[in-house]
Design an enzyme around this catalytic site. Structure first.
Site, PDB file in Angstrom:
ATOM      1  CE1 TYR A 138      -3.499  -2.675   0.699  1.00 11.81           C
ATOM      2  CE2 TYR A 138      -4.630  -0.600   1.057  1.00 11.81           C
ATOM      3  CZ  TYR A 138      -4.667  -1.956   0.814  1.00 11.81           C
ATOM      4  OH  TYR A 138      -5.873  -2.579   0.682  1.00 11.81           O
ATOM      5  CG  ASP A 220      -1.660 -20.332  -0.301  1.00  4.96           C
ATOM      6  OD1 ASP A 220      -1.208 -20.247   0.863  1.00  4.96           O
ATOM      7  OD2 ASP A 220      -1.088 -21.006  -1.199  1.00  4.96           O
ATOM      8  CG  ASP A 248     -13.689  -7.009   1.596  1.00  2.00           C
ATOM      9  OD1 ASP A 248     -13.491  -6.261   2.571  1.00  2.00           O
ATOM     10  OD2 ASP A 248     -14.032  -6.585   0.473  1.00  2.00           O
TER      11      ASP A 248
HETATM   12  C1  IPM Z   1     -10.576  -1.192   3.498  1.00  2.00           C
HETATM   13  C2  IPM Z   1     -10.721  -0.625   2.111  1.00  2.00           C
HETATM   14  C3  IPM Z   1      -9.555   0.327   1.834  1.00  2.00           C
HETATM   15  C4  IPM Z   1      -8.276  -0.489   1.902  1.00  2.00           C
HETATM   16  C5  IPM Z   1      -9.640   1.095   0.497  1.00  2.00           C
HETATM   17  C6  IPM Z   1     -10.925   1.896   0.407  1.00  2.00           C
HETATM   18  C7  IPM Z   1      -8.464   1.997   0.300  1.00  2.00           C
HETATM   19  O1  IPM Z   1     -10.803  -1.654   1.178  1.00  2.00           O
HETATM   20  O2  IPM Z   1     -10.504  -0.405   4.450  1.00  2.00           O
HETATM   21  O3  IPM Z   1     -10.545  -2.415   3.628  1.00  2.00           O
HETATM   22  O4  IPM Z   1      -7.881  -1.136   0.920  1.00  2.00           O
HETATM   23  O5  IPM Z   1      -7.653  -0.484   2.963  1.00  2.00           O
HETATM   24 MG    MG Z   2     -10.991  -3.589   2.044  1.00  2.00          MG
END
Ligand code: IPM
Ligand code: MG
Length: 349
Positions: A138, A220, A248
């Protein structure tokens, strides 16, 4: 009663809608908090030409906590990266030194059928992902360039230094200590040098936490295990990219991404609290968004930054009661509007 300042950044898409419901819940508790709103994301770009205007950053620095909605708006996707809405949240995390992201995922009773997993498996989920938030691909060197052959090339450097790994590892161990005493570190040490350093440092930090049972798993495999047998997980510590993806995935396992709150913490008590879902432009402005993740984020804010554990628990119990009572937004298979879901939580409060 203190007059602690909460900066409120609704942002884009459904962000302002869900944060408004979190505000209603906080107001109802009458905790003597002061709220100040600021512009972030595409909304800020549209008004000021920058996704994270200096006034917004200054407000965040002054505040005791930041309550955040979401950023991201398709109309700004073609902008140069530095001006895109996502830079607001990335910038806040970096500027405020919020390196530790706490993402709890547990199944609220009654949501078994909303989970992508079979109910008997979904019911076993109660885990926390401790995600590193200010390093990794990132924030490494990144860009676009031409190869010697003239081909377009993109690159993002994955990197961590030992201090960055050690401090998030400590948050992982402390979190595990407050829960079951088991910590799983997730990496890709079979391929990545960054991950090998990660694993080495986590093992070194482990010497300070002899009571914690530490294990390692490749990412994985962790992704696979998370849907195969999620009950085996308690506290997971991992890097920024892996944590983004696994959180997620964990969200869908507990029914909906609309249920998962998060806390971003640094060395000081100031933290940023946001639902892990995004701005969901497809449903923005239609009253379809689930405010629970934002409401639960407000509860995390009370607990972690404002040292108000009792009202935090009240909010969490109220969300549980609203769900148990049958309140459901469309993501949970129901027909409640965002406001009606907020009403149900307030009624349970
Ligand atoms: C999260 C989101 C963010 C990330 C994006 C919006 C930059 O997906 O907070 O999980 O990737 O950290
Ligand atoms: Mg995210």
């Amino acid at each position: 009663m203190t007059h602690r300042l909460v900066a409120v950044f609704g942002g884009d898409g459904i962000g302002p809608e869900v944060v408004a419901q979190a505000r209603r819940v906080l107001d109802a508790l009458d905790l003597g908090l002061t709220f100040e709103e600021g512009l972030v994301g595409g909304a800020a770009y549209g008004r000021t030409g920058h996704p994270l205007p200096p006034e917004t950053l200054a407000l965040a620095r002054r505040a005791d906590a930041v309550l955040f909605g979401a950023v991201g708006a398709p109309e700004y996707d073609a902008l140069e990266r530095a001006l895109r809405p996502e830079q607001a949240i990335l910038g806040l995390r970096k500027e405020l030194g919020l390196f530790a992201n706490i993402r709890p995922a547990r199944l609220f009773a009654g949501l078994e059928d909303a989970s992508a997993l079979r109910p008997e498996i979904a019911r076993t989920i109660d885990l926390v992902i401790v995600r590193e938030l200010t390093g990794d691909v990132y924030f490494g060197d990144k860009g676009r360039r031409r190869t010697k052959k003239g081909l377009r090339e993109g690159y993002d450097l994955m990197r961590y230094d030992e201090v960055e790994v050690a401090r998030i590892a400590r948050v992982g161990f402390e979190t595990a200590a407050s829960r079951s005493g088991r910590l799983l570190s997730v990496d890709k040490a079979n391929v990545l040098d960054t991950s090998q350093l990660w694993r080495d440092v986590v093992n070194e930090v482990a010497l300070d936490y002899p009571a914690i049972k530490l294990q390692h798993m490749y990412v994985d495999n962790a992704a696979m295990q998370l849907v195969r047998a999620p009950g085996q997980f308690d506290t997971i510590v991992t890097g920024n990219l892996f944590g983004d993806i696994l959180s997620d995935q964990a969200a869908m396992c507990v029914g909906s991404i609309g249920m998962l709150p998060s806390a971003a913490l640094g060395e000081t008590g100031v933290g940023l609290y946001e639902p892990i879902h995004g701005s969901a432009p497809d449903i923005a402005g239609q009253g379809k968004a689930n405010p629970c993740a934002a409401i639960l984020s407000a509860a995390m804010m009370l607990r972690h930054s404002l040292r108000l554990p009792e009202p935090a628990e009240r909010i969490e119990r109220a969300v549980g009661a609203a769900i148990a009572g049958g309140a459901r937004t469309p993501d949970l298979g129901g027909e409640c509007t965002t406001g009606a879901m907020g009403d149900a939580v307030l009624a349970a409060l």
